[in-house]
Write an enzyme that holds these catalytic residues in place. Structure first.
Site, PDB file in Angstrom:
ATOM      1  N   GLY A   1      21.251 -25.409  15.429  1.00  0.00           N
ATOM      2  CA  GLY A   1      20.286 -24.531  16.225  1.00  0.00           C
ATOM      3  C   GLY A   1      21.184 -24.021  17.492  1.00  0.00           C
TER       4      GLY A   1
ATOM      5  N   THR B   1      19.164 -20.715  23.178  1.00  0.00           N
ATOM      6  CA  THR B   1      19.271 -20.971  24.456  1.00  0.00           C
ATOM      7  C   THR B   1      19.719 -22.362  24.771  1.00  0.00           C
ATOM      8  OG1 THR B   1      17.691 -19.479  25.008  1.00  0.00           O
ATOM      9  CG2 THR B   1      18.255 -20.955  27.061  1.00  0.00           C
ATOM     10  N   VAL B   2      19.065 -23.373  24.227  1.00  0.00           N
ATOM     11  CA  VAL B   2      19.396 -24.799  24.608  1.00  0.00           C
ATOM     12  C   VAL B   2      20.631 -25.189  23.707  1.00  0.00           C
ATOM     13  CG1 VAL B   2      18.601 -27.291  24.494  1.00  0.00           C
ATOM     14  CG2 VAL B   2      17.065 -25.304  25.067  1.00  0.00           C
ATOM     15  N   GLY B   3      20.730 -24.902  22.608  1.00  0.00           N
ATOM     16  CA  GLY B   3      22.002 -25.456  21.693  1.00  0.00           C
ATOM     17  C   GLY B   3      23.027 -24.604  22.112  1.00  0.00           C
TER      18      GLY B   3
ATOM     19  N   GLY C   1       8.941 -14.289  31.569  1.00  0.00           N
ATOM     20  CA  GLY C   1       9.358 -14.942  30.282  1.00  0.00           C
ATOM     21  C   GLY C   1       8.928 -16.696  30.554  1.00  0.00           C
TER      22      GLY C   1
ATOM     23  N   GLU D   1       4.608 -17.200  26.571  1.00  0.00           N
ATOM     24  CA  GLU D   1       5.205 -16.527  25.258  1.00  0.00           C
ATOM     25  C   GLU D   1       4.179 -15.356  25.161  1.00  0.00           C
ATOM     26  OE1 GLU D   1       7.437 -17.390  23.121  1.00  0.00           O
ATOM     27  OE2 GLU D   1       7.938 -19.020  24.252  1.00  0.00           O
TER      28      GLU D   1
ATOM     29  N   LYS E   1       3.077 -33.674  24.137  1.00  0.00           N
ATOM     30  CA  LYS E   1       4.155 -34.547  25.372  1.00  0.00           C
ATOM     31  C   LYS E   1       3.145 -35.809  25.538  1.00  0.00           C
ATOM     32  CE  LYS E   1       6.358 -30.386  26.903  1.00  0.00           C
ATOM     33  NZ  LYS E   1       6.560 -29.470  27.920  1.00  0.00           N
TER      34      LYS E   1
ATOM     35  N   GLY F   1      13.679 -24.996  30.128  1.00  0.00           N
ATOM     36  CA  GLY F   1      15.006 -24.161  30.388  1.00  0.00           C
ATOM     37  C   GLY F   1      15.983 -24.526  29.808  1.00  0.00           C
TER      38      GLY F   1
END
Length: 439
Positions: free
Chosen positions: A11, A14-16, A189, A192, A207, A304
């Protein structure tokens, strides 16, 4: 020289992509802190051709997540694809059964399949780290699992969804409607195109189920969480809350009670003086009430790319150090099953807003119905929509908002009383009910 920890990442969103950058930028610091280098040696993603602003020279590209997970050249498999099912589930399972350690930010997968994966980690000796799945940069998983291992937790609660906190903050500060703030959150943003997963409370519920397991030694069970979203909250509720010394937040709450572990997600009034009430915008926060210690509140960015990547890299660093904590703080076989606690048994204070009709005896009827259920009133305010206090008079005036704050009572008693008031036809529309969470 100690051999480097070889990392494979599935992946590159954005994070990867941020994880790859962070490991490269912090390579010297990571090597110093971990006692060995940390290197990304292989990656995979849906599109190899997509421009990501990354230098992937010297990094192998695997055909698919399963191939990467079973690659004998990697020591640590990092899953950042998302999704509660495939291919993430099989890829993580494959990596664990190959004796590799796994790091993931996938809250949906951990909430649904965490026990199965934790059992595989225990059996085959790898780590299963998921700090980034709850609260991103807030180190709440390590705090509950390791930092408070010697403390009995009575309650854990918090703001676990930045989208909802942003919307409620804007509604309070600017007097805007839910619909207006949601539209703005989508434009920026924060929400969604289909925001229901966030605003209906399901993201928070996933969570919370994970936090409850860590806090109380229970099996992760999202179905055991009562869930209610924020779409019914109106600006007048936020104005009334402010006047009464409260602020409205969407909270996830897990608490030990005489009847078992209660898990619930819903809009909640919290005292303005509380730490959690000061958390505004997209920020997240979690408060832990432990036996013999003052409440601990952790605050930080809950989402983020950079925030989530920092938690992922911290988990990778633990793997490099050789730390192998049990995923949920206890062996899976010692985690207790939990049934969904009926909300009817919940006890606490309540905010109730009624649109009272301008009829003789309305106030007396409402008071009688509450008294019938042994509900005591802490305060009562009657006002026009513009906030000017009024005294009800006979005539054909429009319904007037009446706001009640109750002392501690049961959810069932509140609903029985309000059902009776509606049958008496002395109010218009449905009552607004918001639970109050004390410090």
């Amino acid at each position: 020289m100690v051999a480097p920890l070889k990392v494979g990442i599935a992946g590159l969103g954005t994070v990867g992509a941020e994880v790859v950058r962070l490991i490269e930028q912090q390579s010297r610091t990571l090597s110093s802190r971990c006692g060995r280098p940390v290197r990304v040696v292989a990656v995979t993603a849906r599109s190899k051709a997509k421009k990501r602003g990354l230098d992937l020279q010297g990094i192998d590209w695997s055909k698919n997540p399963l191939e990467l997970a079973s690659d004998p050249r990697i020591d640590c498999f990092v899953e950042l694809m998302g999704g509660a099912g495939e291919p993430a589930l099989s890829a993580i399972d494959t990596a664990l059964k190959a004796g590799k350690s796994v790091v993931t930010a996938n809250k949906a997968l951990i909430a649904k399949h965490g026990l199965k994966l934790a059992k595989a980690a225990e059996q085959f000796g790898g780590a299963l780290n998921f700090e980034a799945a709850v609260g991103a940069a807030i180190p709440i998983v390590k705090t509950l699992r390791e930092g408070l291992a010697g403390t009995s937790v009575n309650r854990v609660y918090g703001i676990l969804n930045g989208t909802c906190n942003y919307i409620l903050t804007r509604m309070e500060q600017e007097g805007l409607s839910f619909a207006e703030c949601l539209k703005d959150a989508q434009r920026l943003g924060y929400a969604e195109a289909n925001p229901s997963f966030d605003v209906d409370g399901h993201d928070t519920a996933q969570k919370l189920a994970i936090l409850a397991s860590l806090a109380f030694g229970t099996k992760v069970s999202q179905s055991a969480v009562y869930v209610e979203g924020i779409s019914s909250i109106a600006p007048e509720d936020l104005r009334a809350a402010a006047d009464l010394g409260f602020r409205v937040k969407l909270l996830g709450v897990a608490v030990r009670t005489a009847k078992g572990i209660e898990q619930r997600v819903h809009p909640t009034m919290v005292p303005k003086t509380s730490s959690i009430a000061q958390v505004m915008g997209v920020t997240n926060a979690v408060t832990i009430d432990g036996e013999g210690i003052p409440p601990i509140t952790l605050v930080g960015p809950g989402a983020g790319g950079a925030a989530t990547a920092s938690a992922v890299v911290a988990d990778i660093a633990d793997v490099a150090r050789g730390i192998r904590a049990l995923p949920f703080g206890r062996p899976v076989e010692r985690l207790r099953a939990i049934a969904k606690a009926p909300m009817e048994r919940h006890e606490g204070g309540y905010y109730i807003r009624l649109m009272a009709r301008d009829l003789a005896g309305t106030a007396a009827t409402i008071a009688t119905r509450l008294a019938d259920q042994k509900i005591s009133i802490e305060s009562i305010v009657q006002r026009h929509a513009n906030g000017v206090d009024v005294v009800q008079t006979a005539g054909k005036a429009a319904p007037v908002p009446v706001i009640l704050i109750t002392y501690a009572t049961s959810e069932d008693a509140v609903h029985r009383a309000l059902d009776a008031v509606q049958r008496d036809k002395v109010i218009s529309g449905r009552p607004q009910v918001i639970r109050i969470e004390k410090n």
